[in-house]
Design an enzyme around this catalytic site. Structure first.
Site, short mmCIF file in Angstrom:
data_model
loop_
_atom_site.label_atom_id
_atom_site.label_comp_id
_atom_site.label_asym_id
_atom_site.label_seq_id
_atom_site.Cartn_x
_atom_site.Cartn_y
_atom_site.Cartn_z
N GLN A 149 -0.51 2.66 -5.89
CA GLN A 149 -1.93 3.00 -5.79
C GLN A 149 -2.71 2.69 -7.07
OE1 GLN A 149 -2.10 7.00 -4.32
NE2 GLN A 149 -2.90 6.34 -2.37
N TYR A 197 -2.58 -1.01 7.53
CA TYR A 197 -3.67 -1.82 8.05
C TYR A 197 -3.83 -1.60 9.55
CZ TYR A 197 -3.63 -4.24 3.61
OH TYR A 197 -3.71 -4.52 2.29
N ARG A 257 0.85 -1.20 0.00
CA ARG A 257 0.00 0.00 0.00
C ARG A 257 0.88 1.25 0.00
NH1 ARG A 257 -5.45 -1.46 2.76
NH2 ARG A 257 -6.04 -1.16 0.62
N SER A 297 -8.43 -1.33 -3.23
CA SER A 297 -8.89 0.06 -3.06
C SER A 297 -9.96 0.42 -4.07
CB SER A 297 -7.73 1.05 -3.24
OG SER A 297 -6.89 0.98 -2.15
N ASP A 299 -3.91 -0.94 -7.17
CA ASP A 299 -4.54 -1.51 -5.98
C ASP A 299 -6.01 -1.84 -6.21
OD1 ASP A 299 -5.49 -2.12 -3.49
OD2 ASP A 299 -4.23 -0.65 -2.47
P1 NAD Z 1 -9.37 -2.02 5.73
O1 NAD Z 1 -10.35 -2.52 4.72
O2 NAD Z 1 -8.25 -2.88 6.13
O3 NAD Z 1 -10.17 -1.55 7.04
C1 NAD Z 1 -11.16 -0.53 7.00
C2 NAD Z 1 -10.96 0.44 8.12
O4 NAD Z 1 -11.40 -0.16 9.34
C3 NAD Z 1 -9.52 0.91 8.36
O5 NAD Z 1 -9.49 2.31 8.33
C4 NAD Z 1 -9.21 0.36 9.75
O6 NAD Z 1 -8.36 1.20 10.49
C5 NAD Z 1 -10.57 0.29 10.38
N1 NAD Z 1 -10.64 -0.61 11.54
C6 NAD Z 1 -10.05 -1.82 11.71
N2 NAD Z 1 -10.35 -2.33 12.92
C7 NAD Z 1 -11.19 -1.43 13.52
C8 NAD Z 1 -11.86 -1.39 14.77
N3 NAD Z 1 -11.71 -2.36 15.68
N4 NAD Z 1 -12.64 -0.32 15.05
C9 NAD Z 1 -12.79 0.69 14.14
N5 NAD Z 1 -12.18 0.72 12.96
C10 NAD Z 1 -11.39 -0.34 12.64
O7 NAD Z 1 -8.76 -0.62 5.28
P2 NAD Z 1 -8.45 -0.06 3.86
O8 NAD Z 1 -9.64 0.58 3.28
O9 NAD Z 1 -7.88 -1.15 3.06
O10 NAD Z 1 -7.38 1.07 4.15
C11 NAD Z 1 -6.47 1.03 5.23
C12 NAD Z 1 -5.41 2.12 5.07
O11 NAD Z 1 -4.54 1.86 4.00
C13 NAD Z 1 -5.94 3.51 4.83
O12 NAD Z 1 -5.10 4.43 5.50
C14 NAD Z 1 -5.78 3.72 3.38
O13 NAD Z 1 -5.68 5.08 2.99
C15 NAD Z 1 -4.46 3.00 3.16
N6 NAD Z 1 -4.34 2.58 1.77
C16 NAD Z 1 -3.24 2.95 1.08
C17 NAD Z 1 -3.12 2.57 -0.24
C18 NAD Z 1 -1.95 2.96 -1.07
O14 NAD Z 1 -1.26 3.89 -0.71
N7 NAD Z 1 -1.66 2.24 -2.14
C19 NAD Z 1 -4.10 1.78 -0.83
C20 NAD Z 1 -5.22 1.41 -0.05
C21 NAD Z 1 -5.31 1.82 1.24
#
Ligand code: NAD
Length: 359
Positions: free
Chosen positions: A121, A222, A116, A127, A124
């Protein structure tokens, strides 16, 4: 160089007219399994550089094979020696099919392992799909809720705006916040990652704080498992806010582990009649105790909709984004017109899940 695209149970099409044209510039031949894209009315085989083949022909002939679903043992054994297979094996899950790869003279890459990073990006898929799912979850909730989302001032009286609570502000959650705000709802948000507070507020959501969350910067973006003490504090706070919400959208996932239970049966029983819960974490156990896989459950007047494949309800855009992600990823394997599995490239190295060790 021949790249083959196989059909899958998955309804998304991994190749689009746009991506096929970009592939042509890489000077590769594209082999598509008979009828690929027909469900979306795509005429892929009419495109320059695209050839329609049988599944077996592709397995035997392609240097690189793309399949959204992992391949069966039988298909794996038909792959050309030293070929590259790209799929989604989710090797971080306890239930996966990585074992089936053992002994096969191929290299396998799993697109759900792409790191990530900013650079990655554009590749991904998780995403891309999460973003669609977040958007669609709000539309689905708005359609099922027997209420308006926005505040309405009518001659017959004023209607209060609906309150939408979003648990987890990752890619899906942030898109859900933006969509719910556009529809005029009040939005409250929980996440264990304090880092998202500013983004949530920037989108017009209210970030509900619970002190003492564990936030691991080394977890690659994550969320990580929380302490028992934090979980109890979070539970109390969520219970208070859930009782006030008309819609709850849950998106919280933990990589390689079951999703955390955030909304208990007792909390559901405290919700208003007609409220709607959309659980996007259904496929990994769900964030709501009453979620029953990918089904809709009615409990004391509250609908609990489990759906981890909502992105497929926007199949045209889901396919277009998937095919762009695949093209951008495949480009990583090319250097000066030649295929090059460069393990110095972090994206390639981290997404490689299997390679045949010649003895
Ligand atoms: P995810 O699907 O893994 O989880 C969804 C959200 O649920 C996350 O924000 C996580 O912190 C939250 N969560 C987990 N346990 C929780 C709990 N017990 N209570 C409340 N919230 C909880 O997340 P995602 O959508 O895949 O994204 C995670 C992070 O990765 C984000 O910061 C996103 O911006 C980043 N990301 C970066 C890239 C990249 O740079 N290529 C791509 C995708 C995501």
């Amino acid at each position: 160089m021949k790249i083959g695209f196989l059909k899958s149970e998955d309804p998304r099409c991994p190749l689009s007219e746009t991506s096929a044209k970009k592939f042509k510039k890489l000077d590769v031949a594209l082999l598509i399994e008979n009828g690929l894209g027909a469900e979306l009315d795509l005429d892929l085989e009419q495109l320059d550089g695209v050839v329609d083949k049988s599944r077996d022909e592709i397995l035997a002939d392609a240097d690189m094979v793309y399949s959204t679903d992992p391949l069966s043992e039988a298909d794996l054994s038909k792959l050309k020696k030293d070929s590259i297979l790209v799929s989604f094996y989710a090797p971080f899950n306890a239930v996966n099919q990585v074992d089936t790869l053992t002994g096969k003279a191929i290299q396998v890459f799993s697109m759900d392992m792409i790191p990530r990073t900013t650079l990655a990006q554009s590749m991904d898929v998780l995403s891309s799909m999460a973003s669609i799912a977040g958007y669609k979850s709000v539309l689905l909730a708005a359609e099922r809720l027997p209420r308006y989302f926005p505040m309405m001032m009518t001659a017959a009286g004023t209607v209060k705006p609906a309150t939408v609570m979003i648990l987890g502000a990752g890619v899906a959650g942030l898109q859900a916040i933006a969509t719910a705000r556009r529809l005029g709802a009040k939005v409250e948000v929980f996440d264990v990652r304090q880092a998202v507070k500013e983004e949530v507020e920037g989108l017009g959501g209210k970030f509900i704080e619970v002190e003492g969350a564990t936030d691991d910067k080394d977890a690659g973006g994550y969320a990580v498992e929380q302490t028992e003490e934090f979980k109890q504090r979070q539970k109390d706070k969520i219970a208070e806010r859930v009782a006030n919400a008309d819609v709850v959208i849950t998106t919280a996932q933990l990589r390689g582990r079951p999703a955390p239970t955030l909304v208990t049966k007792a909390m559901v029983e405290n919700m208003k009649h007609g409220s709607v819960i959309i659980d996007l974490a259904a496929s990994t156990g769900g964030n709501c105790e009453l979620t029953d896989g990918e089904t809709t459950v009615m409990h004391q007047g509250v609908q609990i909709i489990g759906d981890s494949h909502l992105a497929n309800s926007a199949l045209i855009d889901a396919s277009a984004l998937l095919s762009n992600n695949i093209y951008n990823y495949t480009q990583q394997f090319f250097k000066e017109g030649q295929v090059n599995v460069d393990l110095e490239n972090e994206i390639i190295a981290k997404s490689r899940i299997y390679t045949y060790e010649k003895s």
